[in-house]
Design an enzyme around this catalytic site. Structure first.
Site, PDB file in Angstrom:
ATOM      1  N   GLU A 179      20.263  11.074  77.160  1.00 22.58           N
ATOM      2  CA  GLU A 179      21.452  11.067  76.934  1.00 22.58           C
ATOM      3  C   GLU A 179      22.330  11.969  77.934  1.00 22.58           C
ATOM      4  O   GLU A 179      22.141  13.309  77.474  1.00 22.58           O
ATOM      5  CB  GLU A 179      21.760  11.607  75.562  1.00 22.58           C
ATOM      6  CG  GLU A 179      20.776  10.785  74.201  1.00 22.58           C
ATOM      7  CD  GLU A 179      21.546   9.378  74.174  1.00 22.58           C
ATOM      8  OE1 GLU A 179      22.554   8.843  74.406  1.00 22.58           O
ATOM      9  OE2 GLU A 179      20.761   8.339  73.669  1.00 22.58           O
ATOM     10  N   CYS A 188      30.827  15.499  75.999  1.00 23.23           N
ATOM     11  CA  CYS A 188      30.239  14.586  76.861  1.00 23.23           C
ATOM     12  C   CYS A 188      31.136  13.434  76.913  1.00 23.23           C
ATOM     13  O   CYS A 188      31.254  12.512  78.008  1.00 23.23           O
ATOM     14  CB  CYS A 188      28.828  14.050  76.320  1.00 23.23           C
ATOM     15  SG  CYS A 188      28.500  13.406  74.888  1.00 23.23           S
TER      16      CYS A 188
HETATM   17  P1  NAD Z   1      21.940  20.754  80.994  1.00 26.17           P
HETATM   18  O1  NAD Z   1      21.311  19.676  81.380  1.00 26.17           O
HETATM   19  O2  NAD Z   1      22.154  21.973  81.901  1.00 26.17           O
HETATM   20  O3  NAD Z   1      20.940  21.507  79.813  1.00 26.17           O
HETATM   21  C1  NAD Z   1      20.425  20.597  78.788  1.00 26.17           C
HETATM   22  C2  NAD Z   1      19.163  21.466  78.260  1.00 26.17           C
HETATM   23  O4  NAD Z   1      18.198  21.454  79.215  1.00 26.17           O
HETATM   24  C3  NAD Z   1      19.157  22.808  77.717  1.00 26.17           C
HETATM   25  O5  NAD Z   1      18.423  22.832  76.531  1.00 26.17           O
HETATM   26  C4  NAD Z   1      18.528  23.591  78.882  1.00 26.17           C
HETATM   27  O6  NAD Z   1      18.004  24.633  78.604  1.00 26.17           O
HETATM   28  C5  NAD Z   1      17.669  22.529  79.370  1.00 26.17           C
HETATM   29  N1  NAD Z   1      17.506  22.783  80.670  1.00 26.17           N
HETATM   30  C6  NAD Z   1      18.164  23.299  81.758  1.00 26.17           C
HETATM   31  N2  NAD Z   1      17.953  23.386  83.118  1.00 26.17           N
HETATM   32  C7  NAD Z   1      16.357  22.972  82.950  1.00 26.17           C
HETATM   33  C8  NAD Z   1      15.630  22.900  83.825  1.00 26.17           C
HETATM   34  N3  NAD Z   1      15.576  22.923  85.217  1.00 26.17           N
HETATM   35  N4  NAD Z   1      14.248  22.374  83.348  1.00 26.17           N
HETATM   36  C9  NAD Z   1      14.228  22.068  82.068  1.00 26.17           C
HETATM   37  N5  NAD Z   1      15.321  22.149  81.086  1.00 26.17           N
HETATM   38  C10 NAD Z   1      16.107  22.746  81.562  1.00 26.17           C
HETATM   39  O7  NAD Z   1      23.195  20.284  79.932  1.00 26.17           O
HETATM   40  P2  NAD Z   1      24.187  21.307  79.263  1.00 26.17           P
HETATM   41  O8  NAD Z   1      25.118  22.143  80.428  1.00 26.17           O
HETATM   42  O9  NAD Z   1      23.691  22.030  78.111  1.00 26.17           O
HETATM   43  O10 NAD Z   1      25.214  20.058  78.766  1.00 26.17           O
HETATM   44  C11 NAD Z   1      26.004  19.575  79.506  1.00 26.17           C
HETATM   45  C12 NAD Z   1      25.896  18.191  79.865  1.00 26.17           C
HETATM   46  O11 NAD Z   1      25.080  17.624  78.975  1.00 26.17           O
HETATM   47  C13 NAD Z   1      26.835  17.320  80.415  1.00 26.17           C
HETATM   48  O12 NAD Z   1      26.502  16.810  81.538  1.00 26.17           O
HETATM   49  C14 NAD Z   1      27.294  16.356  79.291  1.00 26.17           C
HETATM   50  O13 NAD Z   1      27.980  15.344  79.618  1.00 26.17           O
HETATM   51  C15 NAD Z   1      25.888  16.275  78.952  1.00 26.17           C
HETATM   52  N6  NAD Z   1      25.970  15.656  77.499  1.00 26.17           N
HETATM   53  C16 NAD Z   1      25.663  14.448  77.162  1.00 26.17           C
HETATM   54  C17 NAD Z   1      25.575  14.112  75.654  1.00 26.17           C
HETATM   55  C18 NAD Z   1      25.341  12.663  75.459  1.00 26.17           C
HETATM   56  O14 NAD Z   1      25.087  12.279  74.329  1.00 26.17           O
HETATM   57  N7  NAD Z   1      25.183  11.661  76.224  1.00 26.17           N
HETATM   58  C19 NAD Z   1      25.790  14.999  74.887  1.00 26.17           C
HETATM   59  C20 NAD Z   1      26.300  16.434  75.161  1.00 26.17           C
HETATM   60  C21 NAD Z   1      26.236  16.715  76.227  1.00 26.17           C
END
Ligand code: NAD
Length: 459
Positions: free
Chosen positions: A212, A246
């Site tokens: 997602e 998002c």
């Molecule tokens: P992110 O990708 O930075 O982090 C998401 C998760 O991944 C967190 O739990 C984080 O700890 C983990 N993570 C970060 N770097 C990692 C790595 N190198 N290896 C493994 N895990 C890692 O996202 P965010 O900043 O928390 O959220 C924002 C993004 O999420 C935006 O792009 C937004 O559009 C998207 N989002 C999508 C939805 C949806 O339902 N489609 C909902 C909310 C947010």
């Protein structure tokens, strides 16, 4: 040698899942009730934590996290019995005598990784679906929301055996170690960048993933739109949770003939909702971290601001900001904004809309259209690829549990919510049950003289 606690947790869950304890309807309902009671018990702590991590107003916390999760659980409890029933499907003459059914069986041990922006709802939503489908789950939340993570951990440890539902504290190294374990399914919500890391890790063990993700979601305001309604609803969709949604409209494409009037309505609406000094508005949140504050500020071109622009780094505050006369060359159009900055671009012909959206990377997660014209509505729906959207409103398609929610291409794969969540965490096991009283010899050798009959059946 002792096994690392993370590895041990996954092993324990595999054993627990294999014990068949999670399968029955009664068990699933009891666990959903436990989850519901946990949310109610920790409601005040969640509200406080959301305020600390994101400055979320209590109303927004309840609407989009606490109440949203409770509502989803209630919906699932109401429908689960029906969803769990094997679904009878037709059986063609060729396979007769027989009957055919689809059995929804749980996937097994799931890893659920949540983002920072709706830390409670986007952890407990997938968890609800995982429980409903009879799975076990390991939860990992974002390091950017430590207060929320602490309450989630407390609630999970209070209500569940970690061999069934476990919370893993930590940051990226812990997630990386988790991704090295063998799960039956990984459900990831977050950025496309990290989504690719998750998918690469999952590929090593051929583990199915649900992603997602995000992207730049357009909001189209056509010449015939009711501009005041459009402005009201776009301001709501964009600045709810301080733009950290998002499916928030990332940018607006407005027909050039109504651009001026639309901007006026937008600016008026922002002032009406958040006042002239939004820093002191109790209904407006904060940016999650200093890093994101700096990232969003760097996207703003001060010369293009027509509303907002005020900011306070110490407070991680950025006012609802509108930029006009924006083009694809502006920095704000080069990445998902994920903050309270709304660029407004204009278009003349419908093809301009397709051109602009097509030039940005990936397919959008959401798309919004404000127009009274059925033809325009149908054209947007059929010509532009995007995950899902609303006509004449923002965010609403996410709220309806009867609608599957998910992206397409770079904005994600797989959908959930309501029945789709249950299905997402289930395997559809197809079973054909043949009668055994007679045994028609059509398919067995010798094939002599049978081909003609076969051709009649198969055409
Ligand atoms: P992110 O990708 O930075 O982090 C998401 C998760 O991944 C967190 O739990 C984080 O700890 C983990 N993570 C970060 N770097 C990692 C790595 N190198 N290896 C493994 N895990 C890692 O996202 P965010 O900043 O928390 O959220 C924002 C993004 O999420 C935006 O792009 C937004 O559009 C998207 N989002 C999508 C939805 C949806 O339902 N489609 C909902 C909310 C947010």
């Amino acid at each position: 040698m002792t096994t690392h606690p993370i590895i041990q947790t996954v092993l324990n869950q595999q054993t627990y899942f294999n014990s068949l304890a999670t399968r029955s309807y009664d068990f699933r309902i009891r666990q959903l009730q436990t989850l519901k009671q946990g949310i109610i018990k920790f409601e005040a702590e969640f509200t406080r934590a959301l305020k600390q991590d994101l400055g979320k107003p209590e109303f927004e916390s309840y609407a989009s996290e606490i109440g949203f999760s409770l509502h989803e659980i209630g919906f699932v409890i109401k429908h689960l019995k029906k969803w769990m029933r094997p679904r009878r499907v037709k059986t063609p003459l060729l396979c007769q005598p027989a009957s055919s059914r689809i059995h929804y069986t749980p996937l097994g041990v799931n890893l659920i990784i949540a983002p920072f922006n709706y830390p409670v709802g986007l952890t407990l939503g997938p968890l609800t679906a995982a429980i409903a489908a009879g799975n076990t789950a390991v939860l990992k939340t974002s390091e950017l929301t430590p207060h929320c993570s602490a309450v989630i951990q407390k609630m999970i440890e209070d209500g569940f055996d970690p061999a069934y539902i476990a919370y893993i504290p930590g940051e990226i190294p812990e997630t990386t170690l988790l991704l090295e374990q063998k799960f039956d399914h990984i459900f990831f919500t977050g950025s496309p960048r990290v989504g690719a890391i998750v998918m690469q890790a999952a590929a090593k063990t051929l583990t199915p993933v649900t992603l997602e993700l995000g992207g730049k979601s357009p909001c189209i305001v056509h010449a015939d739109a009711r501009l005041n309604i459009a402005a009201n609803r776009i301001v709501y969709g964009k600045f709810f949770n301080t733009g950290q949604t998002c499916i928030a409209p990332d940018y607006v494409l407005v027909h050039e003939t109504v651009a001026r009037a639309f901007l006026d309505a937008l600016i008026q609406r922002i002032t009406r909702l958040y006042g002239k000094a939004p820093l002191s508005c109790p209904d407006y949140g904060r940016i999650v971290s200093p890093g994101h504050f700096k990232r969003i500020m760097a996207l703003i071109d001060p010369d293009k601001i027509v509303a907002g622009g005020q900011h306070d780094e110490k407070e991680r505050f950025i006012a609802p900001t509108v930029m006009a006369n924006v083009t694809l060359e502006d920095k704000v159009m080069t990445e998902e904004i994920f903050g309270p900055v709304l660029p407004v671009l204009t278009y003349t012909r419908f093809d301009d809309i397709c051109d602009i959206i097509g030039k940005l990377p990936g397919h959008p997660l959401a798309c919004y259209l404000f127009s009274e014209s059925k033809t325009v509505q149908e054209e947007v729906m059929s010509r532009i690829p995007f995950g899902g959207g609303s006509i004449n409103h923002c965010l609403q398609h996410f709220i309806n549990p009867h609608l599957p929610f998910g992206g397409i291409g770079e904005s994600g794969m797989g959908s959930y919510h309501g029945f789709d969540g249950f299905e997402r965490f289930s395997h559809k096991k197809s079973i054909l049950k043949a009668g055994s009283k007679i045994d028609l010899p059509l398919g067995y050798p010798p094939y002599k003289k049978k081909l003609g009959l076969l051709k009649r059946f198969m055409r």
